[in-house]
Design an enzyme around this catalytic site. Structure first.
Site: not given
Ligand code: AGP
Length: 611
Positions: A2, A73, A99-100, A488, A507
């Site tokens: 928020c 929020w 907010n909280g 990532k 493998h």
């Molecule tokens: C996460 O780093 C990605 N941007 C993406 O894989 C995301 O986790 C995926 O699109 C799922 O989104 P959601 O968790 O909002 O469902």
């Protein structure tokens, strides 16, 4: 999270507040509202964007020199007009923004209902306001005294700003756990959640501390503690520019959200995990405890990073509940004509709560009689509303496209769910249960410790930023962490990366290894440790560059790794939350070093609402 804005002074309050709310939009929200006092209290609020609120106010008489504004929020109560702030007391005289999270609001509400109070919203904020109103009308004293008494009896985090129709020359604000900045102007004062709504008017600010109360007139600021003792306001000068402030001083939202994790994980656990007394309180799960403890299987449905959270949850649930778990890519599950039996338990994991693949998958499973439990970050989102029940991750809005703090909050929620069910089922012995509760309780601090590695991690990131490929390897609970590390790196630095179970290399994938290939090992101390070290030997023998994430005090990998990232030790079942931190930072620093927009990577969207 928020956002709050308030103004008192010689200017028209409404334009200042409206602009301030727009400056806070980056915090993420679902509703907004303003309250003004001029010949009476006037409140305007609605679900949706600030611009939509603004549109409804065109042509209205909005003259006032005092007002409060809010972007909500949702934490308690769905996003809708009646749950938007400001809230108004039963007396109709007081308006408040907040907010909280007031954790004991249900108890307060029950007491007020017994006194005849009725509520128009589902929010904890309206409860707190009427709690203040009740004290104020019974004590007959000053409003600030009623606020002080009330705040001594609430549990949780708050920043509140209250205005009183009968005292149109005064704002009263207080904070505990949520931020509040007061801008000092000439014959005027500005209040906000951070300095971004204030900086264009004044750079002289007071950061209000926990348990402090501010009584503010246009030309006077009085600061007190809850014991009614005056405090000398400490005025500082803002030395940041506006753009930087929205990111809280961080260069990117992604970095800000990575560093928020000690707090967001704490917020996720707060009010739910009581390690000392061995209890986990999750009302959304409790109501389906019977179905969960007797489930013949659990299906986890998600995408991307949330799918990786699901993989880790699979290991945890199977370990402590002995219930078979299947983890499904939502898009595959939906179109595979899956076998779903009535009473099957499905856990849908989603940060946005709007991922079309996941939403469509659970809708079809729900039609077949499955029970849907949502683990979602955005309150009131489609997946949350489609689920029968669930648990919000309370990570606050995640602005960076890459999911970081939402991922670790998902793991915290899923771990609590598994431990609760395992204990209820009797498949998790008391001693181990209590140990794991303590381990989970220690996570925020250990994540904070892991973040102290940032310089070393940045150094390592810069060393490998020009790689064209990378591998991420782990075993057991750390295998999905390796997958997350690879994702990532891919989505932030555009370097091709793959995650594998460490034992899988022989493998086929080990053919990729040469003296240029960086191989990240998630090799923290666990029951697979000896085997992971052997896998590391295999890579070293082929001259791969090894970057190992290892536990504090464990030097077994020192002779094998080219670079080490040391993180606090945690039980293997809990460690993924901590081990994810270096993964996030490696991707972030490489992405920044390559000059990419790490908050908005190419081709990606924060919420994938198309199938
Ligand atoms: C996460 O780093 C990605 N941007 C993406 O894989 C995301 O986790 C995926 O699109 C799922 O989104 P959601 O968790 O909002 O469902």
């Amino acid at each position: 999270m928020c956002g709050i804005v308030a103004y008192i002074g010689h200017r028209e309050a409404y334009p200042v507040i409206l602009k301030g709310l727009k400056r806070l939009e980056y915090r993420g929200y679902d509703s907004s509202g303003v309250a003004l006092i001029n010949n009476g209290l006037r409140v305007f609020k609605k679900q949706g964007k600030v611009a939509e609120l603004e549109e409804t106010l065109v042509g209205k008489d909005l003259h006032a020199n005092i007002g409060i504004g809010h972007t909500r929020w949702a934490t308690h109560g769905e996003p809708c007009d009646r749950n938007a702030h400001p809230h108004v007391s039963r007396s109709g005289k007081l308006a408040m923004i907040h907010n909280g999270i007031i954790e004991n609001y249900m108890q307060l509400k029950q007491d007020l209902v017994k006194k005849g109070y009725e509520f128009t919203s589902d929010t904890d904020t309206e409860v707190l306001l009427n709690f203040i109103d009740d004290i104020h009308s019974n004590n007959g004293g000053e409003l600030e005294e009623a606020i002080r008494i009330a705040l001594k009896r609430v549990v949780g985090a708050y920043v509140i700003v209250v205005i009183d129709e009968d005292h149109p020359d005064t704002l009263i604000a207080a904070r505990k756990g949520s931020p509040l900045v007061i801008g000092i102007g000439k014959g005027e004062h500005f209040l906000a959640s951070d300095a971004s709504p204030i900086i264009e008017y004044t750079k002289e600010v007071v950061y209000v501390n926990d348990y402090e109360l501010a009584i503010i007139k246009s030309d006077e600021l009085i600061l007190k503690n809850l014991g009614n003792e005056k405090i000398t306001p400490f005025i500082t000068k803002l030395d940041m520019e506006l753009a930087a402030i929205e990111k809280g001083g961080y260069d990117h939202f992604m970095l800000k959200e990575i560093f928020e994790q000690p707090n967001t994980i704490f917020d996720c656990l707060r009010g739910r995990l009581d390690a000392a007394n061995g209890s986990i309180t999750m009302s959304g799960i409790q109501q389906y405890a019977e179905q969960l403890t007797t489930a013949s299987r659990i299906i986890i449905i998600a995408c991307g990073t949330s799918w990786h959270a699901g993989l880790i949850a699979e290991y945890i649930f199977e370990e402590v509940t002995r219930i078979p778990v299947e983890v499904e890519y939502a898009s595959e599950f939906r179109y595979r004509n899956p076998i779903v039996n009535k009473g099957d338990v499905i856990i849908a994991i989603s940060q946005s709560g709007e991922t079309a693949d996941t939403l469509v998958a659970i809708e079809s499973a729900k039609e077949k009689g499955a029970i849907i439990l949502g683990v979602v970050n955005v309150v009131g989102s489609s997946i949350a509303r489609t689920s029968h029940a669930g648990a919000y991750t309370h990570a606050g809005p995640e602005i960076g496209v890459a999911s970081t703090k939402a991922f670790t909050a998902q793991l915290a929620v899923l771990t609590m769910m598994a431990l609760k069910i395992g204990y209820l089922k009797g498949t998790l012995p008391e001693k181990r249960y209590m140990h794991l509760l303590t381990e989970l309780n220690d996570v925020p601090e250990k994540v904070g410790a892991a973040l102290l590695n940032k310089e070393n991690i940045e150094r390592i990131a810069l060393k490998y930023k020009d790689a064209t490929d990378a591998l991420f390897l782990g075993r057991g609970y750390n295998f999905p962490v390796a997958l997350e590390g690879a994702l990532k790196l891919k989505e932030i630095s555009y370097i091709h990366a793959e995650g594998y179970p460490a034992a899988e290399m022989k493998h086929g994938p080990i053919a990729l290894v040469d003296n240029k290939l960086p191989v990240f090992f998630v090799a923290t101390k666990d029951s697979f440790h000896e085997k992971v070290l052997s896998n590391m030997q295999e890579i070293k023998a082929r001259k791969g560059k090894i970057i190992a994430i290892v536990s504090e005090g464990d030097d077994a990998a020192n002779s094998l790794a080219d670079d080490l990232i040391v993180v606090p030790y945690a039980d293997e079942l809990i460690a993924p939350i901590i081990n994810a931190i270096p993964m996030q930072l490696i991707a972030y620093y490489i992405g920044v070093a390559k000059g990419y927009d790490v908050d908005k990577p190419r081709n990606l969207a924060k919420s994938v609402t198309v199938e």
